[in-house]
Design an enzyme around this catalytic site. Structure first.
Site, PDB file in Angstrom:
ATOM      1  N   GLU A 117     -25.553  58.692  -5.612  1.00 48.61           N
ATOM      2  CA  GLU A 117     -24.621  57.583  -5.413  1.00 48.61           C
ATOM      3  C   GLU A 117     -25.263  56.233  -5.762  1.00 48.61           C
ATOM      4  OE1 GLU A 117     -22.303  58.071  -1.641  1.00 48.61           O
ATOM      5  OE2 GLU A 117     -23.594  59.817  -1.414  1.00 48.61           O
TER       6      GLU A 117
ATOM      7  N   SER B 143     -19.731  60.510  -0.215  1.00 50.15           N
ATOM      8  CA  SER B 143     -18.827  60.070  -1.274  1.00 50.15           C
ATOM      9  C   SER B 143     -18.048  61.201  -1.934  1.00 50.15           C
ATOM     10  CB  SER B 143     -19.584  59.277  -2.342  1.00 50.15           C
ATOM     11  OG  SER B 143     -19.865  57.984  -1.882  1.00 50.15           O
TER      12      SER B 143
ATOM     13  N   TYR C 163     -13.635  55.603  -6.006  1.00 50.54           N
ATOM     14  CA  TYR C 163     -14.277  54.520  -6.744  1.00 50.54           C
ATOM     15  C   TYR C 163     -13.607  54.107  -8.058  1.00 50.54           C
ATOM     16  CZ  TYR C 163     -17.930  55.484  -3.377  1.00 50.54           C
ATOM     17  OH  TYR C 163     -18.613  55.676  -2.219  1.00 50.54           O
TER      18      TYR C 163
ATOM     19  N   ARG D 205     -17.859  54.206   9.941  1.00 57.17           N
ATOM     20  CA  ARG D 205     -16.487  54.411   9.468  1.00 57.17           C
ATOM     21  C   ARG D 205     -16.215  55.898   9.454  1.00 57.17           C
ATOM     22  NH1 ARG D 205     -16.150  54.384   4.021  1.00 57.17           N
ATOM     23  NH2 ARG D 205     -15.268  56.463   4.170  1.00 57.17           N
TER      24      ARG D 205
ATOM     25  N   ASP E 162     -13.635  59.253   8.962  1.00 55.10           N
ATOM     26  CA  ASP E 162     -12.482  59.730   8.209  1.00 55.10           C
ATOM     27  C   ASP E 162     -11.765  60.819   8.990  1.00 55.10           C
ATOM     28  OD1 ASP E 162     -13.398  58.037   6.214  1.00 55.10           O
ATOM     29  OD2 ASP E 162     -14.478  59.628   5.153  1.00 55.10           O
TER      30      ASP E 162
ATOM     31  N   GLU F 248     -15.698  63.277   8.984  1.00 54.04           N
ATOM     32  CA  GLU F 248     -17.095  62.842   8.944  1.00 54.04           C
ATOM     33  C   GLU F 248     -17.182  61.376   9.337  1.00 54.04           C
ATOM     34  OE1 GLU F 248     -18.677  61.693   4.817  1.00 54.04           O
ATOM     35  OE2 GLU F 248     -17.241  63.274   4.349  1.00 54.04           O
TER      36      GLU F 248
ATOM     37  N   ASN G 189     -19.369  57.845   8.373  1.00 54.59           N
ATOM     38  CA  ASN G 189     -20.254  57.170   7.423  1.00 54.59           C
ATOM     39  C   ASN G 189     -20.979  56.039   8.147  1.00 54.59           C
ATOM     40  OD1 ASN G 189     -19.168  58.323   4.644  1.00 54.59           O
ATOM     41  ND2 ASN G 189     -17.398  57.839   5.906  1.00 54.59           N
TER      42      ASN G 189
ATOM     43  N   GLY H  17     -19.118  51.671   2.184  1.00 53.86           N
ATOM     44  CA  GLY H  17     -19.210  50.965   0.910  1.00 53.86           C
ATOM     45  C   GLY H  17     -18.823  49.500   1.006  1.00 53.86           C
TER      46      GLY H  17
END
Length: 318
Positions: free
Chosen positions: A22, A153, A222, A261, A263, A276, A278, A282
């Protein structure tokens, strides 16, 4: 704490790049965060941990805080956090244990369950160990998701059904990670919730993700136009609170500090299922954390200032 922080007196080492798959996204995050930090009044110097000279410069330099924009292995998994703690440089985001645990999706699921957060049934596989695709297909009872346990990601994710397809997907994922998770596929609305703070953590507005493809994969994350972010999500107040509470519970279950963060999939019954967490969200132009902050009335420079303020708040309570 944010009000007491004087950006003009704070020297920031911005870390972006690294050696993971990444890397390019990390560099883009660094560019976005660097612009926001300078707009807020911070003195910012960029470093790339992939460069040994940059690591030496961090050891020899005189900085007040490291602002982390690293994604994936070597940056988001506790490795770099341990290095920074060894040299005595405070950094944004969760610590070593939290980072390492969140990065391993199998381990984090154990803590979600302990905290009473719904998470899909799963099987954890390690490269070189025997497994039965037939038994996995039986346990998953239908469509399942095969994904790396320690990559982020949405790299290398497969949605498959049947013994043969499951076996093929597992071997494909083993090509990029030594650890694999196979979990039951959950259909529903894709949501993400950013959480800010330390002991007094709170959730930002929920974001609903509408990917252009089958699910929220790397391109959806992205590529321009890869997905639509609806913030606040199209949820009633009760469901919104339920999802936000689950995100804060995940932040606390993994002992996160500063930011996280998580999900989720929201099923047809209105139950949120965590996918998951994070620990370094990002910071690109299409990233979710800045989107949620804007919906809460917080500019990008204000968000970056808060993330640094939380570092010093956390340190003052140790």
């Amino acid at each position: 704490m944010t009000a007491a922080l004087d950006p003009s007196q704070c020297r920031v080492a911005l870390l972006a790049g690294g050696t993971s798959g990444e890397r390019e996204i990390s560099l883009a995050s660094g560019k976005g965060a660097g612009e926001a930090l300078r707009e807020a009044g911070f003195s910012v110097t960029e470093f790339d941990p992939a460069n040994r000279d940059d690591l030496k410069a961090l050891i020899d330099g005189s900085f007040d805080v490291a602002f982390l924009c690293l994604h994936g292995k070597g940056g988001e998994d506790g490795v770099l956090q341990g290095f920074l703690e060894t040299i005595g440089l405070p950094y944004t985001g969760p610590g070593v244990w939290s980072s390492a645990t969140a990065m391993n999706k199998a381990q984090s699921k154990l803590f979600y369950r302990e905290a009473g957060i719904n998470t899909a049934p799963f099987q954890y596989l390690q490269k070189g160990s025997a497994y039965s695709a037939a038994e996995i297909a039986r346990l998953m009872d239908g469509t399942c998701v095969v994904k790396p346990a320690t990559e982020g990601s949405a790299l290398g994710i497969y949605i498959v059904e049947g013994e043969g397809a499951i076996a093929d997907a597992i071997e494909a994922v083993f090509a990029i990670d030594d650890k694999v998770i196979v979990e039951k596929f959950l259909s529903g609305t894709e949501l993400t919730v950013a959480v800010l703070g330390n002991d007094d953590a709170f959730a930002l507005p929920v974001i609903e993700i509408v990917p252009r493809g089958e699910f929220y994969d790397f391109d959806s994350k992205y590529a321009p136009g890869g997905s639509q972010h609806i913030c606040p999500a199209r949820l009633d107040d009760e469901t919104t609170k339920r999802v936000q509470d689950a995100a804060v519970a995940a932040h606390q279950a993994l002992a996160c500090s500063g930011v996280s963060r998580s999900d989720f999939i929201l099923d047809e019954q209105g139950t949120p299922w965590i996918l998951e967490t994070n620990t370094i969200p990002g910071m690109t132009a299409t990233s979710l954390l800045p989107d949620a902050a804007r919906a809460a009335g917080m500019s990008f420079p204000e968000l970056c200032t808060k993330l640094i303020a939380y570092v010093f708040e956390d340190a003052s309570q140790e």
